[in-house]
Design an enzyme around this catalytic site. Sequence first.
Site, PDB file in Angstrom:
ATOM      1  N   ASP A 128       1.385 -11.435   4.515  1.00 19.73           N
ATOM      2  CA  ASP A 128       2.706 -11.421   3.876  1.00 19.73           C
ATOM      3  C   ASP A 128       3.204  -9.983   3.721  1.00 19.73           C
ATOM      4  O   ASP A 128       4.336  -9.744   3.319  1.00 19.73           O
ATOM      5  CB  ASP A 128       2.709 -12.192   2.546  1.00 19.73           C
ATOM      6  CG  ASP A 128       1.818 -11.551   1.505  1.00 19.73           C
ATOM      7  OD1 ASP A 128       1.110 -10.570   1.808  1.00 19.73           O
ATOM      8  OD2 ASP A 128       1.822 -12.045   0.354  1.00 19.73           O
ATOM      9  N   SER A 129       2.360  -9.008   4.105  1.00 25.41           N
ATOM     10  CA  SER A 129       2.810  -7.614   4.179  1.00 25.41           C
ATOM     11  C   SER A 129       3.978  -7.477   5.156  1.00 25.41           C
ATOM     12  O   SER A 129       4.695  -6.484   5.131  1.00 25.41           O
ATOM     13  CB  SER A 129       1.662  -6.694   4.615  1.00 25.41           C
ATOM     14  OG  SER A 129       1.024  -7.203   5.766  1.00 25.41           O
ATOM     15  N   ASP A 153      -1.110 -16.080   6.014  1.00 25.85           N
ATOM     16  CA  ASP A 153      -1.136 -15.658   4.615  1.00 25.85           C
ATOM     17  C   ASP A 153      -0.149 -16.507   3.804  1.00 25.85           C
ATOM     18  O   ASP A 153       1.055 -16.473   4.079  1.00 25.85           O
ATOM     19  CB  ASP A 153      -0.721 -14.180   4.562  1.00 25.85           C
ATOM     20  CG  ASP A 153      -1.322 -13.436   3.400  1.00 25.85           C
ATOM     21  OD1 ASP A 153      -2.111 -14.024   2.639  1.00 25.85           O
ATOM     22  OD2 ASP A 153      -0.999 -12.230   3.262  1.00 25.85           O
ATOM     23  N   LYS A 199      -5.003 -17.853   4.114  1.00 22.76           N
ATOM     24  CA  LYS A 199      -5.520 -16.925   3.092  1.00 22.76           C
ATOM     25  C   LYS A 199      -4.641 -17.051   1.859  1.00 22.76           C
ATOM     26  O   LYS A 199      -3.428 -17.242   1.979  1.00 22.76           O
ATOM     27  CB  LYS A 199      -5.494 -15.486   3.616  1.00 22.76           C
ATOM     28  CG  LYS A 199      -5.914 -14.455   2.568  1.00 22.76           C
ATOM     29  CD  LYS A 199      -6.077 -13.070   3.154  1.00 22.76           C
ATOM     30  CE  LYS A 199      -4.833 -12.235   3.171  1.00 22.76           C
ATOM     31  NZ  LYS A 199      -4.157 -12.050   1.873  1.00 22.76           N
ATOM     32  N   GLU A 251      -4.257 -15.489  -2.441  1.00 20.98           N
ATOM     33  CA  GLU A 251      -4.710 -14.499  -3.420  1.00 20.98           C
ATOM     34  C   GLU A 251      -5.144 -15.165  -4.722  1.00 20.98           C
ATOM     35  O   GLU A 251      -4.562 -16.167  -5.136  1.00 20.98           O
ATOM     36  CB  GLU A 251      -3.567 -13.508  -3.717  1.00 20.98           C
ATOM     37  CG  GLU A 251      -3.168 -12.673  -2.520  1.00 20.98           C
ATOM     38  CD  GLU A 251      -2.080 -11.651  -2.853  1.00 20.98           C
ATOM     39  OE1 GLU A 251      -1.720 -11.487  -4.034  1.00 20.98           O
ATOM     40  OE2 GLU A 251      -1.596 -11.001  -1.902  1.00 20.98           O
ATOM     41  N   GLU A 265      -9.697  -6.152  -1.883  1.00 17.69           N
ATOM     42  CA  GLU A 265      -8.704  -5.075  -1.719  1.00 17.69           C
ATOM     43  C   GLU A 265      -8.665  -4.152  -2.931  1.00 17.69           C
ATOM     44  O   GLU A 265      -8.628  -4.611  -4.086  1.00 17.69           O
ATOM     45  CB  GLU A 265      -7.304  -5.681  -1.507  1.00 17.69           C
ATOM     46  CG  GLU A 265      -6.235  -4.590  -1.395  1.00 17.69           C
ATOM     47  CD  GLU A 265      -4.886  -5.057  -0.858  1.00 17.69           C
ATOM     48  OE1 GLU A 265      -4.751  -6.239  -0.501  1.00 17.69           O
ATOM     49  OE2 GLU A 265      -3.969  -4.212  -0.793  1.00 17.69           O
TER      50      GLU A 265
HETATM   51  O1  KIV Z   1      -0.631  -9.170   3.720  1.00 15.00           O
HETATM   52  C1  KIV Z   1      -1.548  -8.434   4.128  1.00 15.00           C
HETATM   53  O2  KIV Z   1      -1.393  -7.667   5.073  1.00 15.00           O
HETATM   54  C2  KIV Z   1      -2.828  -8.510   3.441  1.00 15.00           C
HETATM   55  C3  KIV Z   1      -3.840  -7.463   3.778  1.00 15.00           C
HETATM   56  C4  KIV Z   1      -3.498  -6.232   3.064  1.00 15.00           C
HETATM   57  C5  KIV Z   1      -5.219  -7.925   3.515  1.00 15.00           C
HETATM   58  O3  KIV Z   1      -3.014  -9.347   2.623  1.00 15.00           O
END
Ligand code: KIV
Length: 298
Positions: free
Chosen positions: A58-59, A97, A127, A129, A196
């Site tokens: 989600d970055s 994500d 993934k 959080e 992280e």
């Molecule tokens: O969204 C992302 O790129 C991440 C990484 C920083 C692990 O969650």
Amino acid sequence: MKEARNVSTPPAERKKVTITDIQAKKEKGRLITMLTAYDYPTGMLVDRAGIDIILVGDSLAMVVLGYENTVSVTMDEMLHHCRAVARGAKSCLLVGDMPFMSYQVSIPQAVENAGRFLKEGNMDVVKLEGGQERAEVVRAIVDAGIPVQGHIGLTPQTISKLGGFRVQGKSVDAGLNLLDDALALEEAGCFSIVLEGIPDRLAALITERLRIPTVGIGAGKGCDGQVLVLHDMLGMFDRFTPKFVKKYADFFGAGTTAIRQYMDEILEGSFPGPEHVYTMTDEVYAALRSAVAEREAK
Ligand code: KIV
């Protein structure tokens, strides 16, 4: 001591990486490589280089879409990018994500959204959080047949609660709490956990106590693998660079130089050159000129 695998010349035709392969790496003491990708060309680039896992993180909210943080990105935006990555990356294990508020509201909604990553986004796993507070959701998604990678420590979706992008787990209580988070996620069925922004010795201590592999970002060498944001390590994002990022290339610099050269060559008349143009025979050209002259004389 884990050994780095020689990845300098990945086979042209790689077998698809599975979660079993990733878990076997921990058992064999081999390091896991993971990197983000966000579209068809970056998916292809990372896949061809021979990385084990691609995270469609989600970055992308920040590094691709230009949002202030990761909170604003939607399910539909994530799925759009996941599909593009999946078209370009055929061998890496693909992790989608789950964006903010796609798994926090209710368990049925979380399972449904996780399913969309596989059905509509063509991802292999998801993934999300959070630690102990997310164990129940993780269990439900895993029970639905969808592998889950956990993510604890500095969790960008909750930076407001964490008080900004700060290193986590620096006190004994905070360290114990992160260890409990990791154990709860393992117990709930996660196949792996991203650690992280935590001290390296805490990350190593957690990694030693888990059967499942950890992948670190800003968590030191004691993890079972490493992940970075592609745009950070290639020098394609310069709003800020966290301490843990190593820049392996300067894509912005190289891109700017190339674009300026292109502009200069247009302006001085050296682009396009003879090798960039399509031609017609002298006979056809002469006939064309007379046809045009005839038409204009009328
Ligand atoms: O969204 C992302 O790129 C991440 C990484 C920083 C692990 O969650």
